[in-house]
Structures are given as C-alpha cells and as structure tokens.
Scaffold this motif. Structure first.
Motif, PDB file in Angstrom:
ATOM      1  N   ALA A  33       0.787  -1.307  -0.005  1.00 54.32           N
ATOM      2  CA  ALA A  33      -0.005   0.221   0.012  1.00 54.32           C
ATOM      3  C   ALA A  33       0.798   1.201   0.069  1.00 54.32           C
ATOM      4  O   ALA A  33       1.806   1.392   0.661  1.00 54.32           O
ATOM      5  N   GLU A  34       0.344   2.326  -0.995  1.00 55.14           N
ATOM      6  CA  GLU A  34       1.279   3.420  -0.926  1.00 55.14           C
ATOM      7  C   GLU A  34       0.946   4.601   0.026  1.00 55.14           C
ATOM      8  O   GLU A  34      -0.282   4.833   0.181  1.00 55.14           O
ATOM      9  N   ARG A  35       1.785   5.239   0.564  1.00 57.84           N
ATOM     10  CA  ARG A  35       1.649   6.105   1.520  1.00 57.84           C
ATOM     11  C   ARG A  35       1.288   7.362   0.676  1.00 57.84           C
ATOM     12  O   ARG A  35       2.018   7.788   0.010  1.00 57.84           O
ATOM     13  N   LEU A  36       0.074   8.137   1.148  1.00 59.66           N
ATOM     14  CA  LEU A  36      -0.439   9.284   0.268  1.00 59.66           C
ATOM     15  C   LEU A  36      -0.127  10.493   1.335  1.00 59.66           C
ATOM     16  O   LEU A  36      -0.270  10.356   2.444  1.00 59.66           O
ATOM     17  N   ASN A  37      -0.224  11.683   0.687  1.00 54.99           N
ATOM     18  CA  ASN A  37      -0.437  13.041   1.506  1.00 54.99           C
ATOM     19  C   ASN A  37      -1.360  13.753   0.776  1.00 54.99           C
ATOM     20  O   ASN A  37      -2.119  13.399  -0.256  1.00 54.99           O
ATOM     21  N   SER A  38      -1.537  14.893   1.395  1.00 59.08           N
ATOM     22  CA  SER A  38      -2.430  15.875   0.755  1.00 59.08           C
ATOM     23  C   SER A  38      -2.172  16.169  -0.765  1.00 59.08           C
ATOM     24  O   SER A  38      -3.148  16.512  -1.381  1.00 59.08           O
ATOM     25  N   GLU A  39      -1.082  16.274  -1.153  1.00 61.34           N
ATOM     26  CA  GLU A  39      -0.722  16.559  -2.656  1.00 61.34           C
ATOM     27  C   GLU A  39      -0.906  15.393  -3.610  1.00 61.34           C
ATOM     28  O   GLU A  39      -1.313  15.578  -4.660  1.00 61.34           O
ATOM     29  N   THR A  40      -0.730  14.193  -3.099  1.00 60.24           N
ATOM     30  CA  THR A  40      -0.905  12.985  -3.807  1.00 60.24           C
ATOM     31  C   THR A  40      -2.273  12.191  -3.871  1.00 60.24           C
ATOM     32  O   THR A  40      -2.623  11.521  -4.497  1.00 60.24           O
ATOM     33  N   PHE A  41      -3.080  12.680  -2.953  1.00 53.54           N
ATOM     34  CA  PHE A  41      -4.318  11.755  -2.701  1.00 53.54           C
ATOM     35  C   PHE A  41      -5.226  11.852  -3.578  1.00 53.54           C
ATOM     36  O   PHE A  41      -5.459  10.935  -4.256  1.00 53.54           O
ATOM     37  N   ARG A  67      -1.810  -4.787  12.104  1.00 49.24           N
ATOM     38  CA  ARG A  67      -2.290  -6.118  11.638  1.00 49.24           C
ATOM     39  C   ARG A  67      -2.939  -6.009  10.607  1.00 49.24           C
ATOM     40  O   ARG A  67      -3.081  -6.912   9.936  1.00 49.24           O
ATOM     41  N   MET A  68      -3.236  -4.844   9.858  1.00 47.26           N
ATOM     42  CA  MET A  68      -3.997  -4.589   8.612  1.00 47.26           C
ATOM     43  C   MET A  68      -2.813  -4.903   7.737  1.00 47.26           C
ATOM     44  O   MET A  68      -3.160  -5.228   6.484  1.00 47.26           O
ATOM     45  N   VAL A  69      -1.360  -4.806   7.839  1.00 47.95           N
ATOM     46  CA  VAL A  69      -0.551  -4.696   6.831  1.00 47.95           C
ATOM     47  C   VAL A  69      -0.692  -6.171   6.050  1.00 47.95           C
ATOM     48  O   VAL A  69      -0.527  -6.244   4.759  1.00 47.95           O
ATOM     49  N   PRO A  70      -0.521  -7.202   6.629  1.00 52.54           N
ATOM     50  CA  PRO A  70      -0.596  -8.395   5.941  1.00 52.54           C
ATOM     51  C   PRO A  70      -1.876  -8.535   5.036  1.00 52.54           C
ATOM     52  O   PRO A  70      -2.006  -9.268   4.240  1.00 52.54           O
ATOM     53  N   VAL A  71      -3.059  -7.976   5.482  1.00 53.33           N
ATOM     54  CA  VAL A  71      -4.225  -8.015   4.724  1.00 53.33           C
ATOM     55  C   VAL A  71      -4.363  -7.515   3.724  1.00 53.33           C
ATOM     56  O   VAL A  71      -4.785  -7.738   2.670  1.00 53.33           O
ATOM     57  N   PHE A  72      -3.871  -6.063   3.669  1.00 47.03           N
ATOM     58  CA  PHE A  72      -3.591  -5.531   2.429  1.00 47.03           C
ATOM     59  C   PHE A  72      -2.696  -5.809   1.337  1.00 47.03           C
ATOM     60  O   PHE A  72      -3.032  -6.180   0.228  1.00 47.03           O
ATOM     61  N   ALA A  73      -1.732  -6.789   2.097  1.00 47.13           N
ATOM     62  CA  ALA A  73      -0.969  -7.536   0.900  1.00 47.13           C
ATOM     63  C   ALA A  73      -1.519  -8.518   0.315  1.00 47.13           C
ATOM     64  O   ALA A  73      -1.393  -8.868  -0.870  1.00 47.13           O
ATOM     65  N   LYS A  74      -2.255  -9.303   1.071  1.00 45.25           N
ATOM     66  CA  LYS A  74      -3.224 -10.294   0.429  1.00 45.25           C
ATOM     67  C   LYS A  74      -4.181  -9.800  -0.625  1.00 45.25           C
ATOM     68  O   LYS A  74      -4.229 -10.408  -1.544  1.00 45.25           O
ATOM     69  N   LEU A  75      -4.778  -8.648  -0.287  1.00 46.72           N
ATOM     70  CA  LEU A  75      -5.690  -8.163  -1.287  1.00 46.72           C
ATOM     71  C   LEU A  75      -4.855  -7.679  -2.410  1.00 46.72           C
ATOM     72  O   LEU A  75      -5.463  -7.835  -3.462  1.00 46.72           O
ATOM     73  N   GLU A  76      -3.572  -7.015  -2.268  1.00 48.99           N
ATOM     74  CA  GLU A  76      -2.912  -6.591  -3.458  1.00 48.99           C
ATOM     75  C   GLU A  76      -2.640  -7.917  -4.335  1.00 48.99           C
ATOM     76  O   GLU A  76      -2.776  -7.707  -5.503  1.00 48.99           O
ATOM     77  N   GLU A  77      -2.273  -8.673  -3.539  1.00 50.74           N
ATOM     78  CA  GLU A  77      -1.836 -10.209  -4.408  1.00 50.74           C
ATOM     79  C   GLU A  77      -3.047 -10.656  -5.119  1.00 50.74           C
ATOM     80  O   GLU A  77      -2.977 -10.999  -6.280  1.00 50.74           O
ATOM     81  N   LYS A  78      -4.283 -10.820  -4.383  1.00 53.86           N
ATOM     82  CA  LYS A  78      -5.470 -11.247  -5.118  1.00 53.86           C
ATOM     83  C   LYS A  78      -5.944 -10.194  -6.208  1.00 53.86           C
ATOM     84  O   LYS A  78      -6.642 -11.010  -7.214  1.00 53.86           O
ATOM     85  N   TYR A  79      -5.989  -9.146  -6.042  1.00 56.94           N
ATOM     86  CA  TYR A  79      -6.791  -8.204  -6.803  1.00 56.94           C
ATOM     87  C   TYR A  79      -5.898  -7.564  -8.032  1.00 56.94           C
ATOM     88  O   TYR A  79      -6.385  -6.937  -8.718  1.00 56.94           O
ATOM     89  N   GLY A  80      -4.541  -7.391  -7.517  1.00 55.79           N
ATOM     90  CA  GLY A  80      -3.572  -6.718  -8.535  1.00 55.79           C
ATOM     91  C   GLY A  80      -4.356  -5.290  -8.881  1.00 55.79           C
ATOM     92  O   GLY A  80      -4.363  -4.564  -7.923  1.00 55.79           O
ATOM     93  N   ASP A  81      -4.203  -5.205 -10.312  1.00 60.20           N
ATOM     94  CA  ASP A  81      -4.797  -3.829 -10.830  1.00 60.20           C
ATOM     95  C   ASP A  81      -6.128  -3.410 -10.484  1.00 60.20           C
ATOM     96  O   ASP A  81      -6.716  -2.103 -10.764  1.00 60.20           O
ATOM     97  N   LYS A 122     -10.081  -5.378  10.300  1.00 62.32           N
ATOM     98  CA  LYS A 122     -11.073  -6.241   9.688  1.00 62.32           C
ATOM     99  C   LYS A 122     -10.015  -7.457   9.032  1.00 62.32           C
ATOM    100  O   LYS A 122      -8.963  -7.057   8.612  1.00 62.32           O
ATOM    101  N   LYS A 123     -10.852  -8.453   9.068  1.00 62.39           N
ATOM    102  CA  LYS A 123     -10.304  -9.669   8.144  1.00 62.39           C
ATOM    103  C   LYS A 123     -10.499  -9.433   6.439  1.00 62.39           C
ATOM    104  O   LYS A 123     -11.315  -8.537   6.211  1.00 62.39           O
ATOM    105  N   ALA A 124      -9.557 -10.273   5.977  1.00 66.95           N
ATOM    106  CA  ALA A 124      -9.681 -10.203   4.433  1.00 66.95           C
ATOM    107  C   ALA A 124     -10.948 -10.533   3.897  1.00 66.95           C
ATOM    108  O   ALA A 124     -11.327  -9.799   3.059  1.00 66.95           O
ATOM    109  N   ALA A 125     -11.591 -11.434   4.457  1.00 68.80           N
ATOM    110  CA  ALA A 125     -12.651 -11.991   3.846  1.00 68.80           C
ATOM    111  C   ALA A 125     -13.784 -10.862   3.837  1.00 68.80           C
ATOM    112  O   ALA A 125     -14.686 -10.663   3.142  1.00 68.80           O
TER     113      ALA A 125
END
Length: 105
Positions: free
Chosen positions: A2-10, A35-49, A92-95
């Motif tokens: 997941a990419e960190r955003l700020n006011s300029e890039t949001f 605890r959400m970090v691995p959940v986001f990684a799983k979502l990125e792997e599953k859904y890609g672009d 939240k859980k990935a599901a």
C-alpha cells in the motif's frame, strides 16, 4: 505494498476513474493498524490492478482526517469515482474486505 499518500498526492491516486480505491487512515503507534499490513498485502496479491490501496497517516495529514471525519485508526474508506461507497472502523479480516471489493469492482 500500500502506498503512503499525502495531501498533494491523495486526489491523483485515490480518484482514478472507474477504479475501486481503499484508503487506510492509520497511525504508526496503532497495533490494530499494524495487523492490517498483511491483510492489504493479501488483497493486493489477489486483486492486482483491480484495486488501489493507499495509506494516510493521521498524525501528519490533519486536513484529510478532518475532510473525511476520521475519528479513530484504523478507518478504512472505499472510494469509487471520487465518492465514498463504504466505511469501516477497526481491524478487519481479509474476507470482510473481499466481500466489499467483489461487489464493487
């Protein structure tokens, strides 16, 4: 990751036409946020672009925290075409996230 955003890039990153976006309002000291970090990684792997995941640090981006009325971390906001379509608070859980993603992509 997941990419960190700020006011300029949001707006450029979060408001991609036709794309589902998940924004994580988090804090570095928040255990449920970590605890959400691995959940986001799983979502990125599953859904890609198919989905964009961005992170907003609540300690540094007060204007976005106020604009989106974030009261606690983590707060997860789903956006599509620049509009909020779903909002969750707490770890939240990935599901649970996958269910929202599946009905909106």
């Amino acid at each position: 990751m997941a990419e960190r955003l700020n006011s300029e890039t949001f707006k450029e990153k979060a408001f991609q036409p036709g794309k589902l976006t998940l924004i994580d309002f988090y804090s570095d000291s928040c255990v449920p946020c970590k605890r959400m970090v691995p959940v986001f990684a799983k979502l990125e792997e599953k859904y890609g672009d198919q989905i964009y995941i961005g992170k907003i640090n609540v300690a540094y981006e007060q204007n976005l925290v106020e604009e989106y009325k974030v009261m606690s971390a983590p707060t997860l906001i789903f956006l599509k075409d620049g509009k909020q379509i779903e909002r969750l608070t707490g770890a939240k859980k990935a599901a649970e996230l996958e269910e929202i993603i599946d009905k909106n992509i």
